[in-house]
Design an enzyme around this catalytic site. Structure first.
Site, mmCIF file in Angstrom:
data_model
loop_
_atom_site.group_PDB
_atom_site.id
_atom_site.type_symbol
_atom_site.label_atom_id
_atom_site.label_comp_id
_atom_site.label_asym_id
_atom_site.label_seq_id
_atom_site.Cartn_x
_atom_site.Cartn_y
_atom_site.Cartn_z
ATOM 1 N N HIS A 42 -8.789 6.932 4.508
ATOM 2 C CA HIS A 42 -7.821 8.392 3.412
ATOM 3 C C HIS A 42 -9.682 9.546 2.907
ATOM 4 O O HIS A 42 -10.119 9.201 2.360
ATOM 5 C CB HIS A 42 -6.529 7.990 2.531
ATOM 6 C CG HIS A 42 -7.133 8.483 1.353
ATOM 7 N ND1 HIS A 42 -7.434 6.972 1.224
ATOM 8 C CD2 HIS A 42 -7.323 8.338 0.417
ATOM 9 C CE1 HIS A 42 -7.858 6.623 -0.224
ATOM 10 N NE2 HIS A 42 -7.263 8.190 -0.960
ATOM 11 N N SER A 64 -9.270 5.263 -5.049
ATOM 12 C CA SER A 64 -7.723 4.026 -5.811
ATOM 13 C C SER A 64 -7.242 3.568 -4.811
ATOM 14 O O SER A 64 -6.634 2.361 -5.139
ATOM 15 C CB SER A 64 -6.731 5.204 -6.374
ATOM 16 O OG SER A 64 -6.500 5.849 -5.682
ATOM 17 N N CYS A 77 0.715 3.086 2.940
ATOM 18 C CA CYS A 77 0.956 2.902 4.866
ATOM 19 C C CYS A 77 1.982 3.721 5.127
ATOM 20 O O CYS A 77 3.015 3.989 4.027
ATOM 21 C CB CYS A 77 0.954 1.270 5.038
ATOM 22 S SG CYS A 77 -0.843 0.514 4.883
ATOM 23 N N CYS A 135 0.711 -1.356 0.477
ATOM 24 C CA CYS A 135 0.095 -0.384 -0.411
ATOM 25 C C CYS A 135 1.027 1.547 -0.263
ATOM 26 O O CYS A 135 1.707 1.502 0.868
ATOM 27 C CB CYS A 135 -1.026 0.100 1.163
ATOM 28 S SG CYS A 135 -2.284 1.555 1.471
#
Length: 352
Positions: A168, A163, A55, A52
């Site tokens: 977030h 996406s 992250c 990710c």
């Protein structure tokens, strides 16, 4: 004929914020469904994903590395829709081919280092921290001389174009006021000039008195399915005090904003026991230096799900070419959301 009788018939409702109509067809809820069915959207099961790019410590596109952040993390979008260094250019040909350059700043706000910690599952203290960051970003971005509007929004779930599943949101600061907030601004100002009161203050008083479309509330905020709702389970979050921006809220009010954000998102997840997709955005007073006394802080939730976790609402046909239309009445949608428990389904089922 009274209003309760009208609710059983095809009718249209007026949206005073945008000055548009929506067609309500409650009798269509009985029709059979043979349309598209999608797979259930599930919450990511892991707290950290090495693949990710949001992250902590991971590499983003372009080679930048995230710090090993432990709280909310903000960075400039690696693929921004707007750019800050844009020359002022305007063209017009016969008043038909009209274009203007548009400068802007685009940022990403990671709510938490945890890959699977969404707002319904966060602690109220952590949500409060996110709200403080939103307020700080608003105050920072409004200092840019050419910034006229700051839009904070969250796309949750792949259905809404997110996406990356890491929780977030985004912040876009633009050199002009976008279409929808600008329409609302015109409606606020017209209502204030005519009545010397606030459109949404008066609307919220009416909603709280009738209590037909109120989903949840606390001492500072209320969430309603708006009378003119377009999407099946659309909601409108309203401040009970007349303020224009999040920055004006006290610490206690921000705690209550955290509380109401969690109340409505838990209800969304519990509705179909899935990681409920939506687009959400705060509408705040423009940052153009004008007072805009009629503008009232609020947030819109636009979720696409219709009948279940696998049946999606689409805007097609008559809705694209004529007038938006809904089958589920706002009153029945509010009743369903209001009746849901405020304990997240994953905690009830011991799946978290």
């Amino acid at each position: 004929m009274n209003h309760s009788q009208l609710q059983q018939l095809p009718h249209r409702r007026f949206n005073p914020l945008t000055c548009e109509w929506v067609l309500v067809s409650p009798h269509r809820t009985e029709r059979p469904w043979l349309g598209r069915v999608d797979k259930v959207s599930l919450t990511p099961a892991i707290a950290f994903d090495p693949a990710c790019y949001l992250c902590p410590g991971n590499e983003r596109f372009g080679g930048a590395h995230n710090p090993k952040y432990t709280n909310t993390f903000v960075f400039d979008n690696d693929f921004p829709a707007l750019l800050p260094e844009v020359p002022a250019v305007e063209t017009s040909e016969d008043n038909l081919f009209v274009a203007q350059s548009e400068a802007g700043i685009c940022r990403v706000v990671c709510f938490s280092p945890r890959h699977n910690l969404t707002i319904p599952l966060m602690s109220l203290g952590t949500i409060h921290q996110v709200i403080n960051v939103w307020s700080e970003q608003f105050q920072e971005l409004k200092k840019t001389p050419w910034v006229r509007y700051i839009q904070i929004f969250e796309n949750r779930g792949a259905l809404m174009g997110a996406s990356n599943p890491h929780p977030h949101c985004q912040i876009w600061a633009s050199a002009s006021v976008p279409n929808l907030p600008n329409r609302e601004l015109s409606s606020f100002e017209a209502f204030h000039n005519e009545n010397r009161t606030c459109l949404l203050c008066d609307y919220l008083k009416l909603e709280l008195r009738k209590n037909e479309r109120v989903v949840c509330q606390n001492d500072a905020f209320a969430v309603v399915v708006p009378y003119w709702a377009l999407w099946p389970f659309e909601t409108l979050l309203l401040s009970k005090s007349h303020v224009g921006t999040m920055h004006e809220f006290s610490s206690v009010e921000r705690e209550l904003l955290a509380d109401i954000l969690q109340k409505i998102t838990i209800r969304y997840d519990n509705l179909f026991e899935t990681w409920f997709p939506y687009s959400m955005g705060f509408h705040q007073r423009p940052s153009d230096g004008r007072p805009h006394p009629g503008f009232h802080f609020h947030a819109h939730y636009y979720p696409p799900l219709l009948r279940s976790a696998t049946v999606q609402k689409f805007m097609v046909g008559y809705e694209l070419l004529g007038t938006p239309q809904r089958d589920i009445s706002p009153e029945s949608a509010a009743e369903r959301l209001r009746s849901l428990t405020e304990i997240h389904y994953s905690r009830r089922n011991n799946s978290l």
